[in-house]
Design an enzyme around this catalytic site. Structure first.
Site, PDB file in Angstrom:
ATOM      1  N   LYS A   1     -31.468  -3.228  15.436  1.00 43.79           N
ATOM      2  CA  LYS A   1     -30.469  -2.245  15.008  1.00 43.79           C
ATOM      3  C   LYS A   1     -30.402  -2.114  13.479  1.00 43.79           C
ATOM      4  O   LYS A   1     -30.920  -2.964  12.741  1.00 43.79           O
ATOM      5  CB  LYS A   1     -29.108  -2.648  15.573  1.00 43.79           C
ATOM      6  CG  LYS A   1     -29.050  -2.623  17.104  1.00 43.79           C
ATOM      7  CD  LYS A   1     -27.636  -2.873  17.599  1.00 43.79           C
ATOM      8  CE  LYS A   1     -27.574  -2.876  19.112  1.00 43.79           C
ATOM      9  NZ  LYS A   1     -26.180  -3.014  19.600  1.00 43.79           N
TER      10      LYS A   1
ATOM     11  N   TYR B   1     -26.583   5.825  24.816  1.00 41.79           N
ATOM     12  CA  TYR B   1     -25.371   5.050  25.109  1.00 41.79           C
ATOM     13  C   TYR B   1     -24.372   5.836  25.970  1.00 41.79           C
ATOM     14  O   TYR B   1     -23.182   5.529  25.961  1.00 41.79           O
ATOM     15  CB  TYR B   1     -24.706   4.620  23.803  1.00 41.79           C
ATOM     16  CG  TYR B   1     -25.366   3.405  23.159  1.00 41.79           C
ATOM     17  CD1 TYR B   1     -25.421   2.178  23.821  1.00 41.79           C
ATOM     18  CD2 TYR B   1     -25.916   3.476  21.889  1.00 41.79           C
ATOM     19  CE1 TYR B   1     -26.006   1.062  23.239  1.00 41.79           C
ATOM     20  CE2 TYR B   1     -26.505   2.360  21.295  1.00 41.79           C
ATOM     21  CZ  TYR B   1     -26.539   1.161  21.980  1.00 41.79           C
ATOM     22  OH  TYR B   1     -27.112   0.052  21.403  1.00 41.79           O
TER      23      TYR B   1
ATOM     24  N   ASN C   1     -24.477  -5.855  15.800  1.00 42.39           N
ATOM     25  CA  ASN C   1     -24.958  -7.102  16.414  1.00 42.39           C
ATOM     26  C   ASN C   1     -26.478  -7.215  16.491  1.00 42.39           C
ATOM     27  O   ASN C   1     -27.025  -7.894  17.357  1.00 42.39           O
ATOM     28  CB  ASN C   1     -24.281  -7.335  17.768  1.00 42.39           C
ATOM     29  CG  ASN C   1     -24.637  -6.278  18.789  1.00 42.39           C
ATOM     30  OD1 ASN C   1     -25.330  -5.322  18.484  1.00 42.39           O
ATOM     31  ND2 ASN C   1     -24.183  -6.465  20.024  1.00 42.39           N
TER      32      ASN C   1
ATOM     33  N   HIS D   1     -30.405  -4.830  20.541  1.00 43.46           N
ATOM     34  CA  HIS D   1     -30.031  -4.372  21.884  1.00 43.46           C
ATOM     35  C   HIS D   1     -31.100  -4.847  22.843  1.00 43.46           C
ATOM     36  O   HIS D   1     -32.283  -4.853  22.497  1.00 43.46           O
ATOM     37  CB  HIS D   1     -29.953  -2.841  21.944  1.00 43.46           C
ATOM     38  CG  HIS D   1     -29.928  -2.313  23.353  1.00 43.46           C
ATOM     39  ND1 HIS D   1     -28.763  -2.234  24.084  1.00 43.46           N
ATOM     40  CD2 HIS D   1     -30.925  -1.915  24.185  1.00 43.46           C
ATOM     41  CE1 HIS D   1     -29.054  -1.787  25.301  1.00 43.46           C
ATOM     42  NE2 HIS D   1     -30.353  -1.583  25.386  1.00 43.46           N
TER      43      HIS D   1
ATOM     44  N   GLU E   1     -34.619   2.910  29.956  1.00 45.69           N
ATOM     45  CA  GLU E   1     -34.544   2.865  28.487  1.00 45.69           C
ATOM     46  C   GLU E   1     -35.929   2.960  27.845  1.00 45.69           C
ATOM     47  O   GLU E   1     -36.092   3.625  26.815  1.00 45.69           O
ATOM     48  CB  GLU E   1     -33.823   1.580  28.055  1.00 45.69           C
ATOM     49  CG  GLU E   1     -32.352   1.601  28.440  1.00 45.69           C
ATOM     50  CD  GLU E   1     -31.597   0.320  28.097  1.00 45.69           C
ATOM     51  OE1 GLU E   1     -30.385   0.278  28.361  1.00 45.69           O
ATOM     52  OE2 GLU E   1     -32.213  -0.626  27.572  1.00 45.69           O
TER      53      GLU E   1
HETATM   54  P1  CMP Z   1     -25.532  -3.085  23.052  1.00 45.82           P
HETATM   55  O1  CMP Z   1     -26.127  -4.195  23.833  1.00 45.82           O
HETATM   56  O2  CMP Z   1     -26.438  -2.289  22.209  1.00 45.82           O
HETATM   57  O3  CMP Z   1     -24.772  -2.101  24.056  1.00 45.82           O
HETATM   58  C1  CMP Z   1     -23.561  -1.473  23.762  1.00 45.82           C
HETATM   59  C2  CMP Z   1     -23.068  -1.801  22.395  1.00 45.82           C
HETATM   60  O4  CMP Z   1     -21.724  -1.463  22.152  1.00 45.82           O
HETATM   61  C3  CMP Z   1     -23.096  -3.288  22.196  1.00 45.82           C
HETATM   62  O5  CMP Z   1     -24.423  -3.725  22.099  1.00 45.82           O
HETATM   63  C4  CMP Z   1     -22.256  -3.458  20.958  1.00 45.82           C
HETATM   64  O6  CMP Z   1     -22.995  -3.301  19.776  1.00 45.82           O
HETATM   65  C5  CMP Z   1     -21.301  -2.290  21.101  1.00 45.82           C
HETATM   66  N1  CMP Z   1     -19.974  -2.788  21.382  1.00 45.82           N
HETATM   67  C6  CMP Z   1     -19.577  -3.470  22.478  1.00 45.82           C
HETATM   68  N2  CMP Z   1     -18.273  -3.776  22.383  1.00 45.82           N
HETATM   69  C7  CMP Z   1     -17.833  -3.297  21.196  1.00 45.82           C
HETATM   70  C8  CMP Z   1     -16.597  -3.301  20.528  1.00 45.82           C
HETATM   71  N3  CMP Z   1     -15.531  -3.864  21.067  1.00 45.82           N
HETATM   72  N4  CMP Z   1     -16.524  -2.686  19.329  1.00 45.82           N
HETATM   73  C9  CMP Z   1     -17.622  -2.098  18.784  1.00 45.82           C
HETATM   74  N5  CMP Z   1     -18.829  -2.059  19.382  1.00 45.82           N
HETATM   75  C10 CMP Z   1     -18.942  -2.664  20.566  1.00 45.82           C
END
Ligand code: CMP
Length: 140
Positions: free
Chosen positions: A11, A51, A114, A117, A128
């Protein structure tokens, strides 16, 4: 266990902070080989489509803004039990809860930013992968 493919995104936070090489090396050390790699700036439409399952979540707008703010690295990872293995190697979605030695523990800043993904099931991995890669771009 069978050889399997999963989908991975490095990311914007991790790309901006020059962690691409370290993250790919970490995948390789853990038996996940990149069989397709593409660096891309996601459009709003691409991020919203990818998403779409989270469209009703309160963080959806923030998530799309984040994923489109700078380039990402898209990958197909291949290995034994790749979907599950990738999720172990990434660590918990919230880096504060991620185990020592996981990618999110090492590099991620917050639950939103984070670093990586990974697909949550073989079925979603296939969807995906097809969202971003043609079959002719993947080489085992
Ligand atoms: P990802 O695995 O890419 O799939 C969905 C994403 O939503 C997740 O990783 C996080 O980066 C994001 N996400 C999930 N929960 C939250 C939250 N409470 N606030 C902001 N982003 C979130």
């Amino acid at each position: 266990m069978a050889t399997e493919r999963t989908f991975s995104i490095i990311k914007p936070d991790a790309v901006e902070n020059n962690h691409v090489g370290a993250i790919i090396a970490h995948f390789e050390k853990n038996g996940l080989r990149p069989v397709a790699i593409k660096r891309k700036q996601l459009t709003q439409t691409e991020a919203e489509g990818f998403y779409a399952v989270h469209a009703e979540r309160p963080f959806f707008g923030e998530l799309v803004d984040f994923m489109t703010r700078s380039p990402v690295v898209l990958m197909v990872l291949e290995g034994e039990d790749a979907v599950k293995k990738n999720r172990e190697v990434m660590g918990a979605t919230n880096p504060a809860e991620a185990a020592e030695g996981t990618i999110r523990k090492m590099y991620a800043q917050s639950i939103g930013e984070n670093s990586v993904h990974g697909s949550d099931s073989p079925e979603n991995a296939a969807i995906e992968i097809a969202y971003f890669f043609a079959a002719t771009e993947i080489f085992s």
